[in-house]
Write a protein that holds these residues in place. Structure first.
Motif, PDB file in Angstrom:
ATOM      1  N   SER A   1       0.799  -1.227   0.000  1.00  0.00           N
ATOM      2  CA  SER A   1       0.000   0.000   0.000  1.00  0.00           C
ATOM      3  C   SER A   1       0.828   1.271   0.000  1.00  0.00           C
ATOM      4  CB  SER A   1      -0.943   0.015   1.207  1.00  0.00           C
ATOM      5  OG  SER A   1      -0.241   0.272   2.406  1.00  0.00           O
ATOM      6  N   GLY A   2       2.046   1.207   0.516  1.00  0.00           N
ATOM      7  CA  GLY A   2       2.866   2.410   0.593  1.00  0.00           C
ATOM      8  C   GLY A   2       2.418   3.371   1.684  1.00  0.00           C
ATOM      9  N   THR A   3       1.783   2.860   2.734  1.00  0.00           N
ATOM     10  CA  THR A   3       1.270   3.706   3.806  1.00  0.00           C
ATOM     11  C   THR A   3       2.353   3.993   4.831  1.00  0.00           C
ATOM     12  OG1 THR A   3      -0.914   2.668   3.529  1.00  0.00           O
ATOM     13  CG2 THR A   3      -0.545   3.949   5.535  1.00  0.00           C
ATOM     14  N   GLU A   4       2.886   5.203   4.819  1.00  0.00           N
ATOM     15  CA  GLU A   4       3.885   5.582   5.812  1.00  0.00           C
ATOM     16  C   GLU A   4       3.208   5.812   7.156  1.00  0.00           C
ATOM     17  OE1 GLU A   4       5.661   9.068   4.201  1.00  0.00           O
ATOM     18  OE2 GLU A   4       6.723   8.001   2.607  1.00  0.00           O
ATOM     19  N   ILE A   5       3.908   5.471   8.240  1.00  0.00           N
ATOM     20  CA  ILE A   5       3.407   5.756   9.576  1.00  0.00           C
ATOM     21  C   ILE A   5       4.395   6.660  10.293  1.00  0.00           C
ATOM     22  CG2 ILE A   5       2.037   3.659   9.817  1.00  0.00           C
ATOM     23  CD1 ILE A   5       4.340   2.483  11.490  1.00  0.00           C
ATOM     24  N   GLU A   6       3.891   7.360  11.310  1.00  0.00           N
ATOM     25  CA  GLU A   6       4.732   8.260  12.093  1.00  0.00           C
ATOM     26  C   GLU A   6       5.123   7.625  13.416  1.00  0.00           C
ATOM     27  OE1 GLU A   6       4.731  12.715  14.116  1.00  0.00           O
ATOM     28  OE2 GLU A   6       2.931  11.955  13.130  1.00  0.00           O
ATOM     29  N   LEU A   7       6.350   7.843  13.834  1.00  0.00           N
ATOM     30  CA  LEU A   7       6.806   7.487  15.173  1.00  0.00           C
ATOM     31  C   LEU A   7       6.507   8.703  16.043  1.00  0.00           C
ATOM     32  CD1 LEU A   7      10.182   5.715  14.311  1.00  0.00           C
ATOM     33  CD2 LEU A   7       7.839   4.842  14.184  1.00  0.00           C
ATOM     34  N   VAL A   8       5.370   8.645  16.730  1.00  0.00           N
ATOM     35  CA  VAL A   8       4.778   9.821  17.366  1.00  0.00           C
ATOM     36  C   VAL A   8       5.505  10.173  18.662  1.00  0.00           C
ATOM     37  CG1 VAL A   8       2.643  10.797  18.307  1.00  0.00           C
ATOM     38  CG2 VAL A   8       2.545   9.242  16.345  1.00  0.00           C
ATOM     39  N   ASN A   9       5.887  11.421  18.784  1.00  0.00           N
ATOM     40  CA  ASN A   9       6.507  12.036  19.958  1.00  0.00           C
ATOM     41  C   ASN A   9       7.972  11.658  20.153  1.00  0.00           C
ATOM     42  OD1 ASN A   9       4.260  13.601  20.905  1.00  0.00           O
ATOM     43  ND2 ASN A   9       3.316  11.721  21.642  1.00  0.00           N
ATOM     44  N   GLY A  10       8.336  10.410  19.900  1.00  0.00           N
ATOM     45  CA  GLY A  10       9.737  10.015  20.090  1.00  0.00           C
ATOM     46  C   GLY A  10      10.577  10.105  18.844  1.00  0.00           C
ATOM     47  N   GLY A  11       9.914  10.103  17.660  1.00  0.00           N
ATOM     48  CA  GLY A  11      10.643  10.197  16.406  1.00  0.00           C
ATOM     49  C   GLY A  11      11.670   9.088  16.236  1.00  0.00           C
ATOM     50  N   ALA A  12      12.817   9.438  15.668  1.00  0.00           N
ATOM     51  CA  ALA A  12      13.854   8.450  15.350  1.00  0.00           C
ATOM     52  C   ALA A  12      14.373   7.727  16.584  1.00  0.00           C
ATOM     53  CB  ALA A  12      15.012   9.137  14.627  1.00  0.00           C
ATOM     54  N   ALA A  13      14.264   8.350  17.775  1.00  0.00           N
ATOM     55  CA  ALA A  13      14.730   7.710  19.002  1.00  0.00           C
ATOM     56  C   ALA A  13      13.921   6.464  19.342  1.00  0.00           C
ATOM     57  CB  ALA A  13      14.665   8.705  20.164  1.00  0.00           C
ATOM     58  N   MET A  14      12.755   6.309  18.713  1.00  0.00           N
ATOM     59  CA  MET A  14      11.925   5.140  18.981  1.00  0.00           C
ATOM     60  C   MET A  14      12.434   3.887  18.278  1.00  0.00           C
ATOM     61  SD  MET A  14       8.190   7.025  18.822  1.00  0.00           S
ATOM     62  CE  MET A  14       7.246   5.503  18.892  1.00  0.00           C
ATOM     63  N   ARG A  15      13.330   4.050  17.315  1.00  0.00           N
ATOM     64  CA  ARG A  15      13.979   2.876  16.708  1.00  0.00           C
ATOM     65  C   ARG A  15      15.137   2.458  17.604  1.00  0.00           C
ATOM     66  NH1 ARG A  15      13.338   6.096  12.298  1.00  0.00           N
ATOM     67  NH2 ARG A  15      11.721   5.443  10.826  1.00  0.00           N
ATOM     68  N   VAL A  16      15.045   1.233  18.120  1.00  0.00           N
ATOM     69  CA  VAL A  16      16.075   0.758  19.035  1.00  0.00           C
ATOM     70  C   VAL A  16      16.693  -0.519  18.475  1.00  0.00           C
ATOM     71  CG1 VAL A  16      15.037   1.794  21.066  1.00  0.00           C
ATOM     72  CG2 VAL A  16      14.319  -0.497  20.380  1.00  0.00           C
ATOM     73  N   PRO A  17      17.996  -0.719  18.693  1.00  0.00           N
ATOM     74  CA  PRO A  17      18.660  -1.919  18.178  1.00  0.00           C
ATOM     75  C   PRO A  17      18.274  -3.148  18.983  1.00  0.00           C
ATOM     76  CG  PRO A  17      20.202  -0.589  19.439  1.00  0.00           C
ATOM     77  CD  PRO A  17      18.930   0.199  19.366  1.00  0.00           C
TER      78      PRO A  17
END
Length: 323
Positions: free
Chosen positions: A74-90
């Motif tokens: 679908s190509g539906t992008e989602i937002e990482l709300v409030n934390g942004g890129a910091a919400m991606r954790v290894p």
């Protein structure tokens, strides 16, 4: 960066996403063709034809790491709300994964809008999710690691000891949702005074929901700190729901014994012919207008399909990544 500036940027980004959805809806009467989009190798071939949206949190949008690219058709992008890129954790839920998304409650003492969650919301409906309009079935799958052994404190009430009655995992919203009401959802919620893992679905916008709740203690199904693969299926034509853990069916019961989806008459029975207003992950209200049912957890390999995945295919998907 001060929090008010982060919030302003976040709201501006959501506004832009909503405007794009509105523009797409006005521009044509049918969803855009997505046949040429490549499907992630993390998805078993048996599921690829019906994979509408998928997120592995290894694919930030170039130039805006607070958005995550869809690995489905679908190509539906989602937002990482409030934390942004910091919400991606290894953290690796399965082989080949690099990152997971971290969702969490930020401040339980303040009735604010700072919880970390993910998703997308549009008042006019998200056109790229039109596959969930007038559909006979939906499935939600993903990997989950809980870091809490109870629902979190309720930041919207004055009682300092009040807790939410649910822990939100992942689901598709209805076509009339305020950011909370769902068409198909994986969740932990209070059922007759006991928290249970559930599949909760609603066939008709504005209609009643049905819930299939697991018999087994949720703390055994989702031990704190352990990656677990969950799946929920929603057969809107027959009214059947199912839950799976690590590829195997989970015994459970329906919380209603009447006909909340109104499927007793002649079919086929489909969901309302309306575009879902979005996807919610790790809590409700992805448009960030209020807080509800936050999840202190990590998630990976989330998948949203426009069909009922068979028990064999749920098992195939689990083994495809877990072996």
């Amino acid at each position: 960066m001060p929090r008010n500036e982060v919030t302003a940027m976040s709201r501006a980004r959501r506004t832009a996403i909503s405007l794009l959805a509105i523009a797409a809806l006005a521009g044509a009467g049918t969803p855009p063709a997505q046949a040429e989009r490549s499907i992630s190798s993390d998805v078993h071939p048996a599921l690829r034809a019906h994979l509408v949206a998928a997120y592995d949190f290894d694919h930030p949008v170039p130039g805006d790491p607070a958005l995550e690219r869809d690995q489905g058709r679908s190509g539906t992008e989602i937002e990482l709300v409030n934390g942004g890129a910091a919400m991606r954790v290894p953290d690796r839920a399965y082989r080949g994964s690099r990152n997971a998304v971290q969702t969490r409650q930020v401040d339980p003492t303040v009735a604010g809008n700072d919880d970390w969650k993910a998703g997308i919301w549009s008042a006019s409906g998200v056109r790229t999710l039109r596959a969930f309009s007038a559909t006979a079935g939906t499935s939600v799958l993903g990997w989950f690691k809980l870091n809490t052994d109870s629902p979190l404190l309720n930041s919207t009430t004055a009682d300092p000891n009040d807790r939410y009655n649910a822990i939100g995992l992942a689901g598709v919203l209805t076509g009339d949702s305020d950011g909370h009401g769902v068409r198909a959802l994986l969740e932990l919620i209070d059922v007759d005074g006991q928290l249970r893992l559930v599949a909760l679905g609603r066939r008709l916008d504005g209609g009643n929901s049905q819930t299939f709740a697991a018999n087994q203690d949720w703390r055994e199904l989702l031990p704190v700190g352990e990656w677990v693969h969950l799946a929920a299926t929603f057969d809107f034509d027959t009214g059947a729901l199912a839950l799976y853990r690590n590829g195997e069916p989970v015994d459970g019961f329906y919380t209603r014994t009447d006909d909340p989806w109104l499927v007793s008459g002649s079919g086929p029975h489909l969901t309302t012919a309306s575009d879902p207003r979005g996807i919610k992950i790790g809590g409700s209200f992805p448009q960030d207008t209020r807080e509800s049912n936050p999840c202190d957890c990590r998630m990976d390999g989330l998948m949203f399909l426009d069909s009922v995945v068979s028990a064999n295919d749920v098992r195939r998907q689990y083994r495809h990544l877990a072996r």
